[in-house]
Structure formats: structure tokens, C-alpha cells
Design a protein around this motif. Structure first.
Motif, PDB file in Angstrom:
ATOM      1  N   HIS A  51       0.818  -1.217   0.000  1.00 19.57           N
ATOM      2  CA  HIS A  51       0.000   0.000   0.000  1.00 19.57           C
ATOM      3  C   HIS A  51       0.851   1.266   0.000  1.00 19.57           C
ATOM      4  CE1 HIS A  51      -3.860  -2.031   1.798  1.00 19.57           C
ATOM      5  NE2 HIS A  51      -3.514  -2.515   0.627  1.00 19.57           N
ATOM      6  N   LEU A  52       2.152   1.120   0.047  1.00 20.12           N
ATOM      7  CA  LEU A  52       3.046   2.278   0.106  1.00 20.12           C
ATOM      8  C   LEU A  52       3.483   2.700  -1.294  1.00 20.12           C
ATOM      9  CD1 LEU A  52       5.401   1.090   3.002  1.00 20.12           C
ATOM     10  CD2 LEU A  52       3.346   2.503   3.189  1.00 20.12           C
ATOM     11  N   SER A  53       3.953   3.936  -1.405  1.00 19.49           N
ATOM     12  CA  SER A  53       4.526   4.386  -2.674  1.00 19.49           C
ATOM     13  C   SER A  53       5.864   3.677  -2.904  1.00 19.49           C
ATOM     14  CB  SER A  53       4.764   5.899  -2.640  1.00 19.49           C
ATOM     15  OG  SER A  53       5.848   6.203  -1.766  1.00 19.49           O
ATOM     16  N   PHE A  54       6.360   3.772  -4.137  1.00 22.45           N
ATOM     17  CA  PHE A  54       7.627   3.112  -4.445  1.00 22.45           C
ATOM     18  C   PHE A  54       8.750   3.670  -3.569  1.00 22.45           C
ATOM     19  CE2 PHE A  54      11.552   2.332  -6.728  1.00 22.45           C
ATOM     20  CZ  PHE A  54      11.389   1.027  -7.174  1.00 22.45           C
ATOM     21  N   GLY A  55       8.790   4.990  -3.400  1.00 26.05           N
ATOM     22  CA  GLY A  55       9.829   5.595  -2.574  1.00 26.05           C
ATOM     23  C   GLY A  55       9.742   5.150  -1.120  1.00 26.05           C
ATOM     24  N   GLN A  56       8.526   5.027  -0.612  1.00 23.22           N
ATOM     25  CA  GLN A  56       8.350   4.549   0.769  1.00 23.22           C
ATOM     26  C   GLN A  56       8.788   3.097   0.898  1.00 23.22           C
ATOM     27  OE1 GLN A  56       4.169   5.485   1.054  1.00 23.22           O
ATOM     28  NE2 GLN A  56       4.552   7.291   2.324  1.00 23.22           N
TER      29      GLN A  56
END
Length: 255
Positions: free
Chosen positions: A146-151
Motif C-alpha cells: 500500500h506504500l509508494s515506491f519511494g516509501q
């Protein structure tokens, strides 16, 4: 003071005479030598096929059997030491999804220390510390997907930091990051009290984060110098297929 307190720390990484050929006969490394001191941040540069991945896979014993030696904090990379070597050498792969496979961020970060036998409050403290280092504490209970790629990349770094490694090896850490995520990761990497070896084609990122760089080309280290000096050597760059982004001048860029 006794001799124990005055003895200098061994380098984080010492590679000497490392040569390696794959089973098909392809010779990937030819007598590579590299020393990285405790706390240094070093960029490993070179064209595709230069041997960078082969070198990295020797650092924690994924590849063995070649000539030469590799030591991490004075400990030889050998079968008897592999568990400790793999704790000390944390590799963050280019795709964070290669490292995130548990239902929650907390479980992913806890996986390594738990597998090593850590439990209870000590494990929770280790997980919290690793997430705090990458600014992801508030996401501990979230599913990684559920996180962004950067996260996700920051969580992947946390999974490695949870093992308290001697050296952090980063494979193309800035790839696929938007400018804000790129800057956030750079800030995190600068803040860590750990040795960093960064494999990258992102030459401005290498200049921003790593005071020193080495160029590996055709299985040999052909240059080892301050990053700005290497990137400013037009002939060296051209001869090893390294190209700066259009308009980027390492001579005038402040980092």
C-alpha cells in the motif's frame, strides 16, 4: 590505555586480488582490489557488464570460489563466517519488492532480527529504531504494497538496518524515484552512521552522496579518486561509457 582500546578499527571492506569466472567460462573479475574505511561512502561506477554485480555478490558470500580474498571488518568471507558476514553486509536491491514479503512493514523489518533469535521488547526496539532512521515509524502497521515506491525503498533500507550492518550496499538506490523521494533518501543516507557502497549509474547522485568513487570496467578497477575529480575527467568518462546528464557540470555543482 591498553592495546585493545588503541588498536585502529579494521576497514569495513577489504578486497584483495579478487578474480572470478562464471561456470560458462566468462571471466567477470580480474584481480580486483578495494579498501573501504569505516564510515566512508563510496560510489561504485561502471558500464553495464563491468562486473559490479559480481563484485557485490562476493561481499556477503553469495558468490564464492574465485581467487583472492574478501574481508568485512576484519572477518574473512568464508563458509564458517557466512551468518555473521550476512548480518554485517546489508544489500538493498534495486527493486524493494524483492525484499518486502510480509503482511506489514513491522513484520518485514522484524524478519531478519527475529530469524537471528531476537524476541520481545528487544526486537520491538530494534524495529522501531530502524524505521525511525528512515522516517517510516508511522507506517509500521501498513501493508508494504500500500506504500509508494519511494516509501517501499525506505522500508527495504530499514529491513537491512535492523540487522545493524557494518556496511550498507545499495544497488541503484535512486532508480524510479521522483525528485522528492530521491532527496528524502539522500538525506537519510547522509544521516546514517554506517559505511555505504553505492552501485549506481546516477552520476549526480554519486557526486551528491559519495565523496569517493571507483570505476570498475571490464572486471578491473580503472580509477579510484574523489568523485568530483572522476566525473570531471572527460576522457576517463568517455573511455568507460559513463555519461553525465545534459547540462550537468561536476566542476561547478555544489553538494
Amino acid at each position: 590505555m591498553d592495546a585493545m582500546t588503541t588498536a585502529p578499527q579494521p576497514p569495513s571492506l577489504e578486497v584483495s586480488g579478487l578474480a572470478y569466472a562464471y561456470p560458462d567460462g566468462h571471466q567477470a573479475l580480474f584481480g580486483v582490489g578495494l579498501t573501504v574505511g569505516r564510515g566512508e561512502r563510496v560510489a561504485l561506477l561502471g558500464p553495464n557488464g563491468a562486473g559490479k554485480t559480481t563484485l557485490v555478490l562476493h561481499l556477503n558470500g553469495i558468490l564464492t570460489g574465485g581467487a583472492g580474498t574478501v574481508t568485512v571488518a576484519g572477518l574473512p568471507v568464508a563458509k564458517a563466517n557466512l551468518a555473521e558476514i550476512r548480518r554485517r553486509v546489508g544489500i538493498v536491491f534495486q527493486d524493494p519488492d524483492d525484499q518486502l514479503f510480509m503482511p506489514t512493514v513491522r513484520e518485514d523489518v522484524a524478519f531478519g532480527p527475529a530469524a537471528a533469535g531476537m524476541r520481545g521488547a528487544e526486537l520491538e526496539a530494534r524495529v522501531h529504531k530502524a524505521l525511525a532512521l528512515v522516517g517510516m515509524e508511522e507506517y509500521a502497521n501498513r501493508p508494504p504494497h500500500h506504500l509508494s515506491f519511494g516509501q517501499r525503498r525506505r522500508v527495504a533500507v530499514a529491513t537491512v538496518l535492523a540487522m545493524e550492518p557494518e556496511i550498507l550496499v545499495l544497488d541503484e538506490p535512486s532508480s524510479n524515484l521522483d525528485p522528492a523521494s530521491r532527496r528524502e533518501l539522500a538525506d537519510i543516507l547522509r544521516s546514517l552512521d554506517v559505511t555505504v557502497l553505492m552501485v549506481t549509474h546516477d552520476l549526480p547522485y554519486a557526486l551528491e552522496l559519495c565523496p569517493r568513487a571507483v570505476i570498475l570496467s571490464d572486471g578491473v578497477i580503472v580509477a579510484d579518486a574523489p568523485t568530483r575529480d572522476l566525473l570531471s575527467d572527460d576522457e576517463l568518462m568517455r573511455s568507460h561509457r559513463l555519461e553525465l546528464p545534459f547540462g550537468f557540470d561536476p566542476r561547478t555543482t555544489t553538494v
